[in-house]
Design a protein around this motif. Structure first.
Motif, PDB file in Angstrom:
ATOM      1  N   TYR A  21      49.905  21.619  75.750  1.00 50.58           N
ATOM      2  CA  TYR A  21      49.256  22.840  75.257  1.00 50.58           C
ATOM      3  C   TYR A  21      47.751  22.740  75.502  1.00 50.58           C
ATOM      4  O   TYR A  21      47.126  21.734  75.177  1.00 50.58           O
ATOM      5  CB  TYR A  21      49.547  23.040  73.778  1.00 50.58           C
ATOM      6  N   VAL A  22      47.181  23.794  76.071  1.00 54.94           N
ATOM      7  CA  VAL A  22      45.781  23.778  76.503  1.00 54.94           C
ATOM      8  C   VAL A  22      44.952  24.704  75.617  1.00 54.94           C
ATOM      9  O   VAL A  22      45.311  25.872  75.409  1.00 54.94           O
ATOM     10  CB  VAL A  22      45.650  24.222  77.976  1.00 54.94           C
ATOM     11  N   CYS A  23      43.828  24.163  75.094  1.00 57.44           N
ATOM     12  CA  CYS A  23      42.905  24.996  74.319  1.00 57.44           C
ATOM     13  C   CYS A  23      42.192  25.940  75.271  1.00 57.44           C
ATOM     14  O   CYS A  23      41.596  25.508  76.270  1.00 57.44           O
ATOM     15  CB  CYS A  23      41.897  24.115  73.578  1.00 57.44           C
ATOM     16  N   GLU A  24      42.231  27.220  74.981  1.00 57.18           N
ATOM     17  CA  GLU A  24      41.624  28.214  75.859  1.00 57.18           C
ATOM     18  C   GLU A  24      40.099  28.197  75.792  1.00 57.18           C
ATOM     19  O   GLU A  24      39.437  28.770  76.662  1.00 57.18           O
ATOM     20  CB  GLU A  24      42.143  29.609  75.479  1.00 57.18           C
ATOM     21  N   THR A  25      39.540  27.529  74.768  1.00 57.65           N
ATOM     22  CA  THR A  25      38.081  27.487  74.606  1.00 57.65           C
ATOM     23  C   THR A  25      37.447  26.304  75.309  1.00 57.65           C
ATOM     24  O   THR A  25      36.421  26.444  75.974  1.00 57.65           O
ATOM     25  CB  THR A  25      37.713  27.450  73.105  1.00 57.65           C
ATOM     26  N   CYS A  26      38.059  25.100  75.161  1.00 57.69           N
ATOM     27  CA  CYS A  26      37.442  23.900  75.719  1.00 57.69           C
ATOM     28  C   CYS A  26      38.326  23.163  76.721  1.00 57.69           C
ATOM     29  O   CYS A  26      37.916  22.137  77.259  1.00 57.69           O
ATOM     30  CB  CYS A  26      37.053  22.942  74.600  1.00 57.69           C
ATOM     31  N   ASN A  27      39.558  23.642  76.922  1.00 57.42           N
ATOM     32  CA  ASN A  27      40.505  23.063  77.887  1.00 57.42           C
ATOM     33  C   ASN A  27      41.055  21.699  77.493  1.00 57.42           C
ATOM     34  O   ASN A  27      41.635  21.010  78.337  1.00 57.42           O
ATOM     35  CB  ASN A  27      39.867  22.969  79.284  1.00 57.42           C
ATOM     36  N   LYS A  28      40.885  21.287  76.256  1.00 54.06           N
ATOM     37  CA  LYS A  28      41.541  20.070  75.800  1.00 54.06           C
ATOM     38  C   LYS A  28      43.050  20.294  75.737  1.00 54.06           C
ATOM     39  O   LYS A  28      43.509  21.415  75.499  1.00 54.06           O
ATOM     40  CB  LYS A  28      41.013  19.644  74.424  1.00 54.06           C
ATOM     41  N   LYS A  29      43.798  19.191  75.900  1.00 54.95           N
ATOM     42  CA  LYS A  29      45.254  19.296  75.960  1.00 54.95           C
ATOM     43  C   LYS A  29      45.892  18.550  74.793  1.00 54.95           C
ATOM     44  O   LYS A  29      45.404  17.503  74.371  1.00 54.95           O
ATOM     45  CB  LYS A  29      45.761  18.749  77.288  1.00 54.95           C
ATOM     46  N   PHE A  30      47.026  19.075  74.317  1.00 54.08           N
ATOM     47  CA  PHE A  30      47.719  18.517  73.164  1.00 54.08           C
ATOM     48  C   PHE A  30      49.226  18.529  73.414  1.00 54.08           C
ATOM     49  O   PHE A  30      49.744  19.420  74.081  1.00 54.08           O
ATOM     50  CB  PHE A  30      47.379  19.327  71.903  1.00 54.08           C
ATOM     51  N   GLU A  31      49.892  17.554  72.844  1.00 57.52           N
ATOM     52  CA  GLU A  31      51.334  17.437  73.045  1.00 57.52           C
ATOM     53  C   GLU A  31      52.115  18.459  72.240  1.00 57.52           C
ATOM     54  O   GLU A  31      53.214  18.845  72.624  1.00 57.52           O
ATOM     55  CB  GLU A  31      51.797  16.024  72.680  1.00 57.52           C
ATOM     56  N   SER A  32      51.559  18.897  71.098  1.00 53.96           N
ATOM     57  CA  SER A  32      52.290  19.833  70.242  1.00 53.96           C
ATOM     58  C   SER A  32      51.440  21.058  69.941  1.00 53.96           C
ATOM     59  O   SER A  32      50.201  21.004  69.963  1.00 53.96           O
ATOM     60  CB  SER A  32      52.692  19.160  68.926  1.00 53.96           C
ATOM     61  N   ILE A  33      52.108  22.147  69.626  1.00 52.82           N
ATOM     62  CA  ILE A  33      51.392  23.372  69.281  1.00 52.82           C
ATOM     63  C   ILE A  33      50.671  23.217  67.952  1.00 52.82           C
ATOM     64  O   ILE A  33      49.622  23.809  67.722  1.00 52.82           O
ATOM     65  CB  ILE A  33      52.377  24.570  69.248  1.00 52.82           C
ATOM     66  N   ARG A  34      51.209  22.351  67.095  1.00 51.12           N
ATOM     67  CA  ARG A  34      50.543  22.094  65.821  1.00 51.12           C
ATOM     68  C   ARG A  34      49.222  21.360  66.031  1.00 51.12           C
ATOM     69  O   ARG A  34      48.220  21.652  65.383  1.00 51.12           O
ATOM     70  CB  ARG A  34      51.462  21.296  64.899  1.00 51.12           C
ATOM     71  N   GLY A  35      49.231  20.384  66.955  1.00 48.36           N
ATOM     72  CA  GLY A  35      47.988  19.684  67.268  1.00 48.36           C
ATOM     73  C   GLY A  35      46.943  20.622  67.830  1.00 48.36           C
ATOM     74  O   GLY A  35      45.761  20.539  67.483  1.00 48.36           O
ATOM     75  N   LEU A  36      47.392  21.541  68.692  1.00 44.22           N
ATOM     76  CA  LEU A  36      46.477  22.534  69.236  1.00 44.22           C
ATOM     77  C   LEU A  36      45.915  23.434  68.133  1.00 44.22           C
ATOM     78  O   LEU A  36      44.715  23.726  68.098  1.00 44.22           O
ATOM     79  CB  LEU A  36      47.197  23.385  70.286  1.00 44.22           C
ATOM     80  N   GLY A  37      46.783  23.840  67.202  1.00 46.61           N
ATOM     81  CA  GLY A  37      46.337  24.707  66.117  1.00 46.61           C
ATOM     82  C   GLY A  37      45.294  24.047  65.231  1.00 46.61           C
ATOM     83  O   GLY A  37      44.305  24.666  64.836  1.00 46.61           O
ATOM     84  N   SER A  38      45.494  22.744  64.919  1.00 47.16           N
ATOM     85  CA  SER A  38      44.512  22.021  64.104  1.00 47.16           C
ATOM     86  C   SER A  38      43.176  21.916  64.831  1.00 47.16           C
ATOM     87  O   SER A  38      42.106  22.059  64.232  1.00 47.16           O
ATOM     88  CB  SER A  38      45.039  20.621  63.776  1.00 47.16           C
ATOM     89  N   HIS A  39      43.259  21.676  66.134  1.00 41.79           N
ATOM     90  CA  HIS A  39      42.039  21.549  66.927  1.00 41.79           C
ATOM     91  C   HIS A  39      41.259  22.861  66.971  1.00 41.79           C
ATOM     92  O   HIS A  39      40.023  22.878  66.859  1.00 41.79           O
ATOM     93  CB  HIS A  39      42.403  21.106  68.344  1.00 41.79           C
ATOM     94  N   LYS A  40      41.952  23.979  67.102  1.00 37.51           N
ATOM     95  CA  LYS A  40      41.267  25.261  67.276  1.00 37.51           C
ATOM     96  C   LYS A  40      40.500  25.698  66.029  1.00 37.51           C
ATOM     97  O   LYS A  40      39.579  26.509  66.118  1.00 37.51           O
ATOM     98  CB  LYS A  40      42.283  26.338  67.680  1.00 37.51           C
TER      99      LYS A  40
END
Length: 224
Positions: A21-40
């Protein structure tokens, strides 16, 4: 995904070819959608900078409150702010941090902060031999209180001396027992541990009755 929909999104998060899963703001990548959500929740697209030292999030050690609100300072600047400072430490033209008391320079704010806890502006002198802190080997307690003597003089004080060693006309330190001279007080201290005249004066450590009888016999026999 329901949470994304409630927040106004109209599609799932972007994934790369490996399914990350790729953050649309900074392009960091995460294995789970939950990890992406916490990051955002805290992502600012690398736009954040400490208001005082301008360091990026990766070097900040966290975001802390400052004079202009929450999460505006890095960890080091936030610590300065909580201690009552209203600005970052001084820096020279090369970006080195400068101690305002003694003008020493440091590569990092953490280093200058650690230095300032013990800095006296270069004014400290050993109460006995008058050497500055840079030559002291550390500050030791003396008859006038803690941190008043250099390390060699502190050792003399702990051994029962009440003043500094004698000096000759050239400023060399004189051994009280054999008269040898030394350029430094530490050199004198090293010598005194093995000085023959000092050893002849009697036993070191607690004086026991057996020791007293031994030294009385030595006197009678003229051994010393």
């Amino acid at each position: 995904c329901g949470n994304r929909f409630r927040n106004g999104h109209t599609h799932p998060p972007t994934q790369d070819a490996q399914g990350m899963y790729v953050c649309e703001t900074c392009n960091k990548k995460f294995e789970s959608i939950r990890g992406l959500g916490s990051h955002k929740r805290v992502c600012d697209g690398h736009a954040w900078r400490c208001e005082w030292c301008a360091c990026p999030p990766e070097a900040s050690g966290g975001k802390f409150n400052g004079p202009n609100g929450a999460r505006t300072l890095c960890s080091s600047c936030g610590s300065r702010y909580r201690s009552g400072h209203v600005a970052p430490p001084l820096q020279d033209e090369d970006g080195k941090y400068v101690c305002p008391l003694c003008s020493k320079k440091f590569d990092s704010m953490i280093s200058v902060g650690g230095h300032k806890r013990f800095c006296d502006g270069g004014n400290w002198r050993c109460a006995w031999c008058k050497i500055p802190h840079e030559e002291s080997g550390g500050k030791s307690p003396g008859p006038d209180g803690p941190k008043t003597l250099c390390s060699p003089c502190g050792s003399r004080f702990r051994n029962g001396h009440t003043g500094p060693p004698q000096k000759d006309d050239k400023g060399n330190f004189i051994c009280d027992d054999c008269g040898k001279t030394f350029d430094s007080i530490s050199g004198l201290g090293g010598h005194r541990r093995f000085c023959e005249n000092l050893a002849r004066k009697g036993p070191k450590g607690p004086v026991l009755m057996d020791d007293v009888e031994y030294w009385e016999r030595q006197k009678v026999e003229g051994a010393y």
